[in-house]
Design a protein around this motif. Structure first.
Motif, PDB file in Angstrom:
ATOM      1  N   ASP A 145      16.404  72.073  73.246  1.00 47.97           N
ATOM      2  CA  ASP A 145      15.732  72.607  72.060  1.00 47.97           C
ATOM      3  C   ASP A 145      14.336  73.096  72.442  1.00 47.97           C
ATOM      4  OD1 ASP A 145      15.286  73.238  69.413  1.00 47.97           O
ATOM      5  OD2 ASP A 145      15.127  71.172  68.719  1.00 47.97           O
ATOM      6  N   MET A 146      13.670  72.320  73.270  1.00 52.79           N
ATOM      7  CA  MET A 146      12.309  72.663  73.691  1.00 52.79           C
ATOM      8  C   MET A 146      12.280  73.993  74.437  1.00 52.79           C
ATOM      9  SD  MET A 146       9.865  70.582  76.387  1.00 52.79           S
ATOM     10  CE  MET A 146      10.912  71.079  77.765  1.00 52.79           C
ATOM     11  N   VAL A 147      13.154  74.173  75.435  1.00 56.48           N
ATOM     12  CA  VAL A 147      13.114  75.415  76.224  1.00 56.48           C
ATOM     13  C   VAL A 147      13.490  76.616  75.364  1.00 56.48           C
ATOM     14  CG1 VAL A 147      15.498  75.310  77.111  1.00 56.48           C
ATOM     15  CG2 VAL A 147      13.712  76.443  78.444  1.00 56.48           C
ATOM     16  N   LEU A 148      14.386  76.421  74.409  1.00 62.19           N
ATOM     17  CA  LEU A 148      14.736  77.518  73.507  1.00 62.19           C
ATOM     18  C   LEU A 148      13.526  77.938  72.686  1.00 62.19           C
ATOM     19  CD1 LEU A 148      16.739  79.426  72.107  1.00 62.19           C
ATOM     20  CD2 LEU A 148      17.300  77.544  70.540  1.00 62.19           C
ATOM     21  N   ASN A 149      12.810  76.976  72.135  1.00 59.90           N
ATOM     22  CA  ASN A 149      11.646  77.304  71.308  1.00 59.90           C
ATOM     23  C   ASN A 149      10.503  77.911  72.119  1.00 59.90           C
ATOM     24  OD1 ASN A 149      12.423  76.520  68.561  1.00 59.90           O
ATOM     25  ND2 ASN A 149      12.584  74.473  69.406  1.00 59.90           N
ATOM     26  N   ILE A 150      10.332  77.430  73.368  1.00 61.70           N
ATOM     27  CA  ILE A 150       9.321  78.034  74.241  1.00 61.70           C
ATOM     28  C   ILE A 150       9.673  79.493  74.507  1.00 61.70           C
ATOM     29  CG2 ILE A 150       8.431  78.053  76.606  1.00 61.70           C
ATOM     30  CD1 ILE A 150       8.576  75.000  76.574  1.00 61.70           C
ATOM     31  N   ALA A 151      10.943  79.750  74.799  1.00 60.63           N
ATOM     32  CA  ALA A 151      11.379  81.119  75.105  1.00 60.63           C
ATOM     33  C   ALA A 151      11.254  82.030  73.886  1.00 60.63           C
ATOM     34  CB  ALA A 151      12.814  81.098  75.614  1.00 60.63           C
ATOM     35  N   LEU A 152      11.589  81.510  72.726  1.00 54.87           N
ATOM     36  CA  LEU A 152      11.434  82.303  71.500  1.00 54.87           C
ATOM     37  C   LEU A 152       9.968  82.643  71.268  1.00 54.87           C
ATOM     38  CD1 LEU A 152      13.884  80.394  69.107  1.00 54.87           C
ATOM     39  CD2 LEU A 152      14.136  82.776  69.861  1.00 54.87           C
ATOM     40  N   GLU A 153       9.108  81.646  71.441  1.00 52.00           N
ATOM     41  CA  GLU A 153       7.669  81.835  71.252  1.00 52.00           C
ATOM     42  C   GLU A 153       7.136  82.910  72.193  1.00 52.00           C
ATOM     43  OE1 GLU A 153       4.692  78.385  70.255  1.00 52.00           O
ATOM     44  OE2 GLU A 153       4.747  78.607  72.430  1.00 52.00           O
ATOM     45  N   GLU A 154       7.533  82.841  73.468  1.00 48.20           N
ATOM     46  CA  GLU A 154       7.047  83.811  74.446  1.00 48.20           C
ATOM     47  C   GLU A 154       7.576  85.220  74.183  1.00 48.20           C
ATOM     48  OE1 GLU A 154       8.006  82.249  78.289  1.00 48.20           O
ATOM     49  OE2 GLU A 154       6.333  80.819  78.282  1.00 48.20           O
ATOM     50  N   ALA A 155       8.735  85.305  73.524  1.00 45.79           N
ATOM     51  CA  ALA A 155       9.314  86.615  73.211  1.00 45.79           C
ATOM     52  C   ALA A 155       8.835  87.151  71.870  1.00 45.79           C
ATOM     53  CB  ALA A 155      10.837  86.516  73.215  1.00 45.79           C
ATOM     54  N   GLY A 156       7.939  86.397  71.205  1.00 41.53           N
ATOM     55  CA  GLY A 156       7.462  86.826  69.894  1.00 41.53           C
ATOM     56  C   GLY A 156       8.505  86.681  68.810  1.00 41.53           C
ATOM     57  N   MET A 157       9.425  85.732  69.008  1.00 42.30           N
ATOM     58  CA  MET A 157      10.511  85.504  68.056  1.00 42.30           C
ATOM     59  C   MET A 157      10.412  84.088  67.483  1.00 42.30           C
ATOM     60  SD  MET A 157      13.538  87.106  70.490  1.00 42.30           S
ATOM     61  CE  MET A 157      14.908  86.719  69.394  1.00 42.30           C
ATOM     62  N   THR A 158      11.200  83.814  66.465  1.00 44.83           N
ATOM     63  CA  THR A 158      11.318  82.472  65.901  1.00 44.83           C
ATOM     64  C   THR A 158      12.803  82.151  65.743  1.00 44.83           C
ATOM     65  OG1 THR A 158      11.411  83.083  63.553  1.00 44.83           O
ATOM     66  CG2 THR A 158       9.215  82.899  64.565  1.00 44.83           C
ATOM     67  N   THR A 159      13.087  80.932  65.314  1.00 47.45           N
ATOM     68  CA  THR A 159      14.482  80.548  65.096  1.00 47.45           C
ATOM     69  C   THR A 159      15.131  81.367  63.990  1.00 47.45           C
ATOM     70  OG1 THR A 159      13.706  78.745  63.658  1.00 47.45           O
ATOM     71  CG2 THR A 159      14.218  78.192  65.949  1.00 47.45           C
ATOM     72  N   LYS A 160      14.327  82.029  63.161  1.00 47.61           N
ATOM     73  CA  LYS A 160      14.885  82.889  62.114  1.00 47.61           C
ATOM     74  C   LYS A 160      15.535  84.140  62.702  1.00 47.61           C
ATOM     75  CE  LYS A 160      11.627  81.390  58.546  1.00 47.61           C
ATOM     76  NZ  LYS A 160      10.546  81.811  57.611  1.00 47.61           N
ATOM     77  N   ASP A 161      15.190  84.450  63.962  1.00 47.07           N
ATOM     78  CA  ASP A 161      15.751  85.639  64.603  1.00 47.07           C
ATOM     79  C   ASP A 161      17.115  85.383  65.237  1.00 47.07           C
ATOM     80  OD1 ASP A 161      13.582  87.532  64.175  1.00 47.07           O
ATOM     81  OD2 ASP A 161      12.424  86.271  65.548  1.00 47.07           O
ATOM     82  N   ILE A 162      17.547  84.122  65.278  1.00 43.15           N
ATOM     83  CA  ILE A 162      18.848  83.772  65.825  1.00 43.15           C
ATOM     84  C   ILE A 162      19.587  82.898  64.830  1.00 43.15           C
ATOM     85  CG2 ILE A 162      18.024  83.882  68.221  1.00 43.15           C
ATOM     86  CD1 ILE A 162      17.894  80.782  68.176  1.00 43.15           C
TER      87      ILE A 162
END
Length: 327
Positions: A145-162
């Motif tokens: 969960d942590m690595v997914l959220n880090i990657a989303l953050e770095e890509a300018g995305m949030t969990t709402k985008d997936i």
């Protein structure tokens, strides 16, 4: 802290078997002062190696302790068991550090620095943007969960985008392998299992690329007596130094405990940085370990897993760790 994360974590059950060094069931004995320690772990190099060494080298017996060990799917489930009084000690990855930070347990020892976490995608899905609108499996509250959220953050995305789907690790393996999910926030060695079925999977993001330190840790229930914590910390320190001095033998012992091949365990260990007990004690005294934990805490606050980032001294018994090393 959002309580629903704890409830969801509790839905994943521990693996229903005891390894040969266990002498009783996880919930069948009392922590008390009888010298029994009920210890949870995850079935990988990080979670199992020190326990395998402690048993083989007779370290529990030397400390006047008897260890009962049980395998769990992830860290949050172990913390749930600690809170319920069904375990005394457990092992967590960096993605579950928000639980002791929220007061659910105490970190008694840092184990390793791990860089085994990845965001993976089906063949042809090579970026976080490619995952937009797609189904992504994750064991919620873990390092996946942590690595997914880090990657989303770095890509300018949030969990709402997936479309984020909470799954236990074994379900992620089967769902990704059968194409039921497009991506996953996951970790080695389980990713190696998926690669055998989906050899063209893409590694989209990695904790190794961030340049940060991601500590794994051993945790104790809040009601475990300090005298018992001291003994357990000493055992972990002794096993830790033996691991540093005997890496090949550690691979063999861990593979035997986990009932996997030595090649699998060696591949798993390649994602891990071990430190000597002296290094861990020195980094604790200098505040470096607290800096690692603070940085994780900042991330958990941004991710709304923590309302605020507490001082690590509130949940990491670093003074106790350093004290046991000096004795």
């Amino acid at each position: 802290m959002p309580r629903n994360r704890i409830r969801r974590a509790a839905t994943a059950l521990p693996v229903a078997f005891m390894l040969s060094l266990a002498v009783g069931a996880c919930s069948g004995s009392s922590s008390g002062d009888d010298g029994t320690v009920r210890f949870g772990y995850i079935g990988d190099y990080n979670g199992a190696s020190l326990l395998a060494i402690a048993e083989k080298q007779g370290l529990w017996k030397k400390a006047g302790l008897t260890a009962e060990v049980t395998s769990f799917n992830n860290g949050p489930v172990q913390v749930q068991a600690l809170s319920a009084g069904d375990l005394d000690y457990g092992y967590i990855g960096p993605g579950a550090v928000w639980l002791p930070a929220s007061g659910k347990s105490k970190i008694i020892a840092i184990d390793t620095l791990t860089y085994a976490d990845r965001v993976i995608g089906q063949p042809g899905i090579s970026s976080m943007k490619d995952l937009k609108g797609k189904r992504v499996g994750v064991p919620e509250g873990t390092s996946g969960d942590m690595v997914l959220n880090i990657a989303l953050e770095e890509a300018g995305m949030t969990t709402k985008d997936i479309t984020k789907v909470n799954m236990d690790p074994s379900t992620i393996v089967s769902a990704f392998s059968s194409g039921k999910i497009d991506g996953a926030g996951f970790f080695y060695p389980a990713i190696d299992t998926i690669k055998k079925k989906v050899p063209g999977l893409e590694e989209i993001a990695s904790t190794k690329e961030t340049g940060d330190s991601f500590p794994t840790a051993f945790v104790a229930g809040n009601k475990v007596p300090e005298d018992k914590n001291k003994k357990v910390i000493k055992v972990l320190q002794q096993a830790n130094d033996w691991r540093r001095q005997h890496p090949d033998e550690t691979i063999r012992l861990t593979a035997k405990m986990l009932q996997v091949t030595e090649a699998q365990t060696k591949a798993d260990a390649s994602h891990v940085q071990t430190l000597s007990t002296k290094e861990l004690a020195d980094k604790t005294k200098s505040g470096e370990v607290n800096d690692w934990l603070k940085k994780l805490g900042d991330f958990f606050v941004r991710n709304k897993q923590l309302d605020k980032n507490p001082d690590p001294k509130q949940y990491y018994t670093g003074d106790l760790y350093s004290e046991q090393y000096s004795q």
